[in-house]
Design an enzyme around this catalytic site. Structure first.
Site, PDB file in Angstrom:
ATOM      1  N   ARG A 107       0.811  -1.215   0.000  1.00 17.28           N
ATOM      2  CA  ARG A 107       0.000   0.000   0.000  1.00 17.28           C
ATOM      3  C   ARG A 107       0.849   1.272   0.000  1.00 17.28           C
ATOM      4  NH1 ARG A 107      -2.909   1.953  -2.724  1.00 17.28           N
ATOM      5  NH2 ARG A 107      -3.926  -0.083  -2.731  1.00 17.28           N
ATOM      6  N   LYS A 142       2.511  24.913  -3.194  1.00 14.39           N
ATOM      7  CA  LYS A 142       1.224  24.338  -2.783  1.00 14.39           C
ATOM      8  C   LYS A 142       1.309  22.822  -2.881  1.00 14.39           C
ATOM      9  CE  LYS A 142      -1.361  28.441  -4.144  1.00 14.39           C
ATOM     10  NZ  LYS A 142      -2.389  29.016  -5.049  1.00 14.39           N
ATOM     11  N   LYS A 174       5.117  39.064  -2.180  1.00 16.59           N
ATOM     12  CA  LYS A 174       3.718  38.873  -2.539  1.00 16.59           C
ATOM     13  C   LYS A 174       2.905  40.126  -2.206  1.00 16.59           C
ATOM     14  CE  LYS A 174       2.271  34.996  -3.220  1.00 16.59           C
ATOM     15  NZ  LYS A 174       1.940  34.277  -4.479  1.00 16.59           N
ATOM     16  N   GLU A 204       5.449  40.098  -6.992  1.00 16.69           N
ATOM     17  CA  GLU A 204       4.123  39.846  -7.554  1.00 16.69           C
ATOM     18  C   GLU A 204       3.400  41.161  -7.812  1.00 16.69           C
ATOM     19  OE1 GLU A 204       1.369  36.828  -5.707  1.00 16.69           O
ATOM     20  OE2 GLU A 204       0.215  38.639  -5.270  1.00 16.69           O
ATOM     21  N   ASP A 226       0.035  38.211 -11.528  1.00 21.85           N
ATOM     22  CA  ASP A 226      -0.948  37.413 -10.802  1.00 21.85           C
ATOM     23  C   ASP A 226      -2.374  37.683 -11.271  1.00 21.85           C
ATOM     24  OD1 ASP A 226      -1.685  35.577  -8.697  1.00 21.85           O
ATOM     25  OD2 ASP A 226      -2.439  37.302  -7.580  1.00 21.85           O
TER      26      ASP A 226
END
Length: 286
Positions: A107, A142, A174, A204, A226
């Site tokens: 598994r 992510k 960001k 960004e 973005d």
């Protein structure tokens, strides 16, 4: 699907803690009680890891490591390599030896291989949409907590590139950094005053007037565009005239990649490569 370029395998030393933790989770406090109950001691068998659908395989190195950690005496023969194109029915790997050991590692081996193959396959689909352009596809941070290194390796197997591995790899300013620091110019001025010459800087922007500020102030190596529509992306490419590297990000779904690549951006980054990839169907057959 065309053959993928092979990436250098990761050292087992790096992978082993991840695989060992997964095995400990699956074996619990008392091991595989089903196998121990129904399989006579000393039973040997030959198992085959097979593809049940087409795609790009990844995670075979990890699957083999899972079996070896359960039982170093198992004989493992690879018939495909990570990054290979596979079709339904393809034999990927043979595992011979103690039946109980094979069943106990099954598994975890399949979980890793199926998950990583799904990422590689989705990445290859994104890359195919950029054919005929110079745009490259890259992943993001992510990723599944604890599995970033293997998920990013799967992106490489699919023909994509890797973005930063951690917050310490590069400066990526960001929107929240810009808001907290007081604007585009202040953050870039701070970078120029404090950052090491060895560190690249990406910023960004979500508006073309912000992009103009970046170009006027200087200090950024890469600009992340973005959530811009295709028309704005094209204008951004015209504005920069290759002064900086451009990365398009935000809402980068498969059906949009071709038109974004056609704008001339250098990179397209998508979190979907790792957070939304479907597990590829692989099976272990005795």
């Amino acid at each position: 699907m065309s053959p993928r370029a092979k990436s250098t395998p990761l050292p087992d030393l790096i992978l082993e803690p991840l695989v060992r933790a997964a095995l400990m989770e699956d074996l619990g406090t008392y091991g595989d009680i089903t196998t121990r109950t129904v399989i006579p001691a000393g039973t040997t068998y030959s198992a085959q890891l097979n593809a049940r659908e087409p795609g790009i395989v990844s995670g075979l190195q990890i699957a083999a490591l899972a079996f070896r950690l359960v039982d170093p005496a198992l004989k493992i023969t690879a018939h495909k390599a990570d990054g290979d194109v596979i079709a339904p029915g393809d034999l990927l790997m043979e595992i011979k030896g103690d039946a109980a050991s094979i069943l106990s590692g099954e598994r975890v081996a399949l979980n890793f291989a199926g998950r990583m193959s799904g990422i590689a396959t989705l990445t290859a689909a994104f890359v195919a949409e950029t054919r005929g352009t110079d745009t490259r596809v890259t992943c993001t941070r992510k990723t599944t907590p604890g599995l970033r290194i293997v998920e990013k390796q799967a992106v490489l197997h699919g023909g994509g590139l890797n973005h930063r591995f951690s917050l310490s790899d590069a400066i990526l300013i960001k929107d929240n950094h810009i808001a907290a620091a007081g604007g585009v110019r202040p953050v870039l001025q701070s970078v120029k005053a404090q950052a090491s010459h060895m560190i690249r800087c990406e910023i960004e922007v979500d508006r073309l007037d912000q992009l103009a500020e970046v170009l006027d102030e200087g200090g950024a190596d890469v600009v992340l565009l973005d959530n811009m529509d295709t028309e704005k992306l094209s204008k951004a490419v015209e504005m920069t005239a290759r002064q900086v590297v451009l990365e398009a990000s935000g809402n980068m779904k498969l059906d949009r990649i071709a038109e974004v690549a056609a704008t001339g951006v250098d990179y397209i980054s998508s979190g979907a490569l790792t957070h939304s990839a479907r597990v590829l169907d692989l099976g272990l057959d005795f």
